[in-house]
Design a protein around this motif. Structure first.
Motif, short mmCIF file in Angstrom:
data_model
loop_
_atom_site.label_atom_id
_atom_site.label_comp_id
_atom_site.label_asym_id
_atom_site.label_seq_id
_atom_site.Cartn_x
_atom_site.Cartn_y
_atom_site.Cartn_z
N GLN A 162 0.83 -1.21 0.00
CA GLN A 162 0.00 0.00 0.00
C GLN A 162 0.86 1.26 0.00
O GLN A 162 0.57 2.22 -0.72
N LEU A 163 1.93 1.26 0.79
CA LEU A 163 2.81 2.42 0.83
C LEU A 163 3.49 2.64 -0.52
O LEU A 163 3.64 3.78 -0.98
N ARG A 164 3.89 1.55 -1.16
CA ARG A 164 4.52 1.69 -2.48
C ARG A 164 3.52 2.26 -3.49
O ARG A 164 3.88 3.14 -4.29
N THR A 165 2.27 1.81 -3.42
CA THR A 165 1.24 2.33 -4.34
C THR A 165 1.03 3.82 -4.13
O THR A 165 0.94 4.59 -5.10
N TRP A 166 0.98 4.25 -2.87
CA TRP A 166 0.81 5.67 -2.59
C TRP A 166 2.03 6.48 -3.06
O TRP A 166 1.88 7.58 -3.60
#
Length: 286
Positions: free
Chosen positions: A15-19
């Motif tokens: 999720q952090l990578r996507t953001w």
């Protein structure tokens, strides 16, 4: 019993990578901003390391992630959410509601309304009901959605003289919101809006106005409004971050005079009470 299986939400690192990618930041750039090593950030994104609560909040702050989605990140990492999401009618909002209600009341007879993240009207002063005459009753059932009310062919769209410009404006705002929030409800609203017919005429070319007016044909004549948006600063509650106060000001002398005259009972016709009841947007009284 529901025996269906549902996919697990993405891991915190994913999720952090996507953001990060949504914000067009490299790992190195984000690591520098968040004061963490790029190696550690890489390990977090690949699942080789688990971030602590404070680091998640720091990364979310640097990525400008909305409060609702920050809670989702915390839950994905096994932590309790930090930011409350109280109903706007909660007692904690008493002072804020008083500010909103005072603004709505003082702005009469011109329209003003409070909307949520999905463009649904929470409160309104129900001013200038002539704007909404002829709108399909289905669009006036709560929650009334501003974008549907304006752009839907059963809404105000047939009477908006610069519909093409407003369609473009709302599409831009929706896309920007989706970029900021990744909200699936907003994505669905965007798809719905894209399916509406495109206006064939546009009475505004932008050459003589610094702001896009809303030009509407009504029983009071052609009315023109300029909108202004207010948000609360430094929100610490999900609901407060997601609401915005929209007020429409007269853009010309005719609109000022026609609306004031109608409100004073000297204009054409009177306020249709049935429409006001359908909208259910009049200021709530204690």
């Amino acid at each position: 019993m529901d025996t269906r299986t549902y996919p697990a939400p993405p891991a915190i690192g994913e999720q952090l990578r996507t953001w990060r990618e949504r914000r067009h930041l490299s790992q190195l750039a984000l690591a520098v901003q968040a004061e963490v090593s790029s190696r550690h950030l890489s390990f977090i994104e690949t699942g080789r390391a688990q971030p602590g609560r404070e680091l998640i909040l720091r990364l979310a702050d640097e990525l400008d992630i909305p409060l609702r989605e920050r809670n989702d990140l915390l839950i994905a990492a096994g932590f309790a959410p930090v930011f409350q999401a109280r109903n706007f009618e909660d007692a904690a909002f008493d002072s804020l509601r008083a500010i909103v209600d005072l603004t709505l009341e003082r702005h009469k007879p011109f329209p003003a309304y409070l909307i949520d993240r999905h463009w649904n009207i929470i409160r309104s002063n129900a001013a200038v009901p002539a704007l909404f005459e002829g709108v399909d009753a289905a669009l006036l059932r709560p929650p009334v959605n501003v974008i549907r009310l304006v752009l839907h062919p059963g809404g105000m769209a047939p009477r908006i003289l610069n519909l093409a410009a407003w369609r473009s404006h709302y599409l831009h705002l929706l896309r920007r919101q989706i970029q900021m929030t990744a909200d699936p409800q907003l994505e669905a609203l965007l798809r719905e809006t894209l399916a509406y017919p495109i206006g064939k005429h546009d009475a505004w070319n932008g050459s003589d106005s610094p702001s896009l007016p809303l030009i509407v044909q009504t029983r009071l004549g052609q009315l023109s409004f300029i909108g202004a948006t207010t948000v609360f600063g430094s929100p610490a509650d999900v609901t407060l971050e997601e609401v915005a106060l929209e007020v429409l000001h007269p853009a010309d002398a005719h609109t000022e005079q026609a609306v004031q005259a109608a409100a004073a009972g000297t204009g054409q016709g009177h306020e249709p009470r049935a429409l006001r009841r359908a909208l259910r947007l009049e200021l709530k009284r204690p």
